[in-house]
Design an enzyme around this catalytic site. Sequence first.
Site, PDB file in Angstrom:
ATOM      1  N   PRO A  89       0.809  -1.230   0.000  1.00 26.18           N
ATOM      2  CA  PRO A  89       0.000   0.000   0.000  1.00 26.18           C
ATOM      3  C   PRO A  89       0.836   1.271   0.000  1.00 26.18           C
ATOM      4  CG  PRO A  89      -0.875  -1.574   1.586  1.00 26.18           C
ATOM      5  CD  PRO A  89       0.429  -2.127   1.112  1.00 26.18           C
ATOM      6  N   GLU A 116       0.252  -7.926   8.590  1.00 29.65           N
ATOM      7  CA  GLU A 116       0.407  -6.499   8.843  1.00 29.65           C
ATOM      8  C   GLU A 116       1.382  -5.832   7.889  1.00 29.65           C
ATOM      9  OE1 GLU A 116      -0.131  -2.773  10.550  1.00 29.65           O
ATOM     10  OE2 GLU A 116      -1.314  -4.614  10.694  1.00 29.65           O
ATOM     11  N   ARG A 153      -1.939  -7.842 -21.508  1.00 27.21           N
ATOM     12  CA  ARG A 153      -2.754  -7.480 -22.668  1.00 27.21           C
ATOM     13  C   ARG A 153      -2.007  -6.554 -23.621  1.00 27.21           C
ATOM     14  NH1 ARG A 153      -5.624  -2.910 -22.753  1.00 27.21           N
ATOM     15  NH2 ARG A 153      -7.462  -3.915 -23.620  1.00 27.21           N
ATOM     16  N   ASP A 168      -6.691   2.523 -26.127  1.00 23.70           N
ATOM     17  CA  ASP A 168      -7.422   2.430 -24.868  1.00 23.70           C
ATOM     18  C   ASP A 168      -7.348   3.726 -24.082  1.00 23.70           C
ATOM     19  OD1 ASP A 168      -8.261  -0.161 -25.149  1.00 23.70           O
ATOM     20  OD2 ASP A 168      -6.561  -1.026 -24.076  1.00 23.70           O
TER      21      ASP A 168
END
Length: 246
Positions: A89, A116, A153, A168
């Site tokens: 994160p 954690e 992709r 895209d």
Amino acid sequence: MRIDVLTLFPRMFEGPLTESILGKAIDKELLDVHVRNFRDFSTNKHQQVDDYPYGGGAGMLLKVQPIHDALTFIKEDARTQPRVILLDPAGKPFNQEMAEDFSEEEHLVFICGHYEGYDERIRSLVTDEVSLGDYVLTGGELGAMVMIDATVRLLPEVLGNDESAKTDSHSTGLLEHPQYTRPANYEGMEVPHVLTNGNHKLIAEWQLKESLRRTFLRRPDMLESLEMTKEMEKLLEEVKKEEKSI
């Protein structure tokens, strides 16, 4: 491309890696994926991979030893030095530019954390620390799946039409323009006439203008870093005037 995934939950990858585009890429031997449970590399008799943090604190940390030994095994088995990505994160936010960068590599390794957090020494073993976004997931598995899909992709021959990825949203620096298919009129909802008149120059101009419009309305932050041509500047001004008058 070869991809190795280090995870405590390898069964989570069975569906995403066997269906749709990723499954076809593996079948066509454009992609070689190895999902490994790094618990198998623990030297602890109970195969423990986590422990309490020094100095106290909530939760458990992943130990450095199983990750180190798993990476050593992968590198000894590999033809080239892999790029090692730690899902965290606190990492750099993942985006299309990063996916394009990853797609240039021959070998990627994704480390899916849990609990954690990590023993800090694990960070010295990786090349990239990446986050899916500004939120916390239970583990890194879902984030790794998203990054793998977004990266694979972009590989040549993976999509049926290689031009698809180039146009895209985010690949061009703009959100993609609206698109339509048949019928031309469905219960009074009509396809814009410009798309059916066969004038390719006008169609291209409409598509660019509508990409600018959608980006201006939904993601104006993207326009701040976009290098615009004079045509784009002109069309954007038209969009702003049109939207202001609504």
